[in-house]
Write an enzyme that holds these catalytic residues in place. Structure first.
Site, PDB file in Angstrom:
ATOM      1  N   ASP A  11     -21.269  30.325  -0.832  1.00 18.85           N
ATOM      2  CA  ASP A  11     -22.663  30.581  -0.445  1.00 18.85           C
ATOM      3  C   ASP A  11     -23.237  31.933  -0.876  1.00 18.85           C
ATOM      4  O   ASP A  11     -23.928  32.590  -0.089  1.00 18.85           O
ATOM      5  CB  ASP A  11     -22.818  30.435   1.073  1.00 18.85           C
ATOM      6  N   LYS A  97     -23.476  21.599   0.613  1.00 21.16           N
ATOM      7  CA  LYS A  97     -23.144  21.273   2.006  1.00 21.16           C
ATOM      8  C   LYS A  97     -24.350  21.519   2.886  1.00 21.16           C
ATOM      9  O   LYS A  97     -25.277  22.231   2.491  1.00 21.16           O
ATOM     10  CB  LYS A  97     -21.955  22.104   2.478  1.00 21.16           C
ATOM     11  N   CYS A 141     -19.498  30.836   7.262  1.00 19.78           N
ATOM     12  CA  CYS A 141     -19.034  29.843   6.284  1.00 19.78           C
ATOM     13  C   CYS A 141     -17.694  30.209   5.659  1.00 19.78           C
ATOM     14  O   CYS A 141     -16.902  29.322   5.347  1.00 19.78           O
ATOM     15  CB  CYS A 141     -20.118  29.607   5.240  1.00 19.78           C
TER      16      CYS A 141
HETATM   17  C1  VGL Z   1     -24.161  30.665   7.073  1.00 22.06           C
HETATM   18  C2  VGL Z   1     -25.316  31.103   8.997  1.00 22.06           C
HETATM   19  C3  VGL Z   1     -26.020  29.925   8.867  1.00 22.06           C
HETATM   20  C4  VGL Z   1     -23.136  31.096   6.078  1.00 22.06           C
HETATM   21  C5  VGL Z   1     -24.848  29.490   6.922  1.00 22.06           C
HETATM   22  O1  VGL Z   1     -23.243  30.739   4.887  1.00 22.06           O
HETATM   23  O2  VGL Z   1     -22.197  31.808   6.467  1.00 22.06           O
HETATM   24  N1  VGL Z   1     -24.400  31.465   8.109  1.00 22.06           N
HETATM   25  N2  VGL Z   1     -25.770  29.139   7.843  1.00 22.06           N
END
Ligand code: VGL
Length: 193
Positions: A11, A97, A141
């Site tokens: 991410d 995802k 994540c």
């Molecule tokens: C994430 C908070 C909400 C992440 C994703 O990628 O860690 N954190 N959605």
């Protein structure tokens, strides 16, 4: 790194970097070390995976629809793009995802490759038994992906200079790293790979 290794970059998207909808403090400092790691894996002929949060505009993940987070990484928006400085080697396999509107899907193991395969099935097919993980965010994540990787029976190493956390509560990232270590995760810097 071992011949049966793969790299997972979690991410590293605009919305998780400073200025983004859910900017991780200093999130963009992971880009340079992860570029180095990706280059090393690619040069060694080892698989590189990059996951991305890829949400529909309406999802229970977002606060206005019952979740916890401001809207972020909505499919097709600039915030969902990988950080412009991230150099993904040719052949990098992208895992999307969070596409189901009723699931958070923090873990890359809950996502799908372009052909619909899961990360676990792809790793098994490639004979990967050790995974190196970096990216954003340490306490969400990355944590969730690392713990799922352990559960999947993989050897797991988290790249300490290749991760950054939300720290909504101060110390969350440190606690997450401790939890991962207790689960069997090794911690190394990119130079220590
Ligand atoms: C994430 C908070 C909400 C992440 C994703 O990628 O860690 N954190 N959605």
């Amino acid at each position: 790194m071992e011949r049966d290794s793969a790299l997972l970059i979690v991410d590293v998207q605009n919305d998780f970097c400073p200025g983004g909808a859910l900017g991780v403090p200093e999130g963009d400092r992971v880009v340079e070390p992860l570029n180095r790691a990706a280059e090393r894996f690619a040069k060694a002929g080892l698989p590189v995976f990059a996951s991305r949060d890829w949400h529909p505009a309406v999802t229970r993940h977002f606060g206005q629809y019952g979740g916890t987070w401001p809207p972020h990484c909505v499919q097709g928006t600039p915030g969902a793009d990988f950080h412009p400085g991230l150099r993904l080697p040719a052949g990098t396999m992208v895992i999307s995802k969070g596409t189901a509107p009723d699931l958070d899907s923090y873990s890359a193991f809950e996502g799908f490759l372009e052909d619909g395969a899961t990360l676990a099935s792809c790793l098994a097919m490639l004979g990967v038994s050790r995974i190196y993980i970096g990216g954003l965010a340490t306490d969400y994540c990355v944590r969730s992906s690392a713990l799922d990787a352990v559960r999947a029976g993989l050897g797991v190493t988290v790249l300490t200079d290749g991760v950054a956390g939300v720290d909504q509560k101060p110390g969350d990232s440190a606690l997450a790293l401790e939890e991962m270590v207790r689960a069997g995760v090794r911690l190394v810097t990119v130079d220590g790979i």
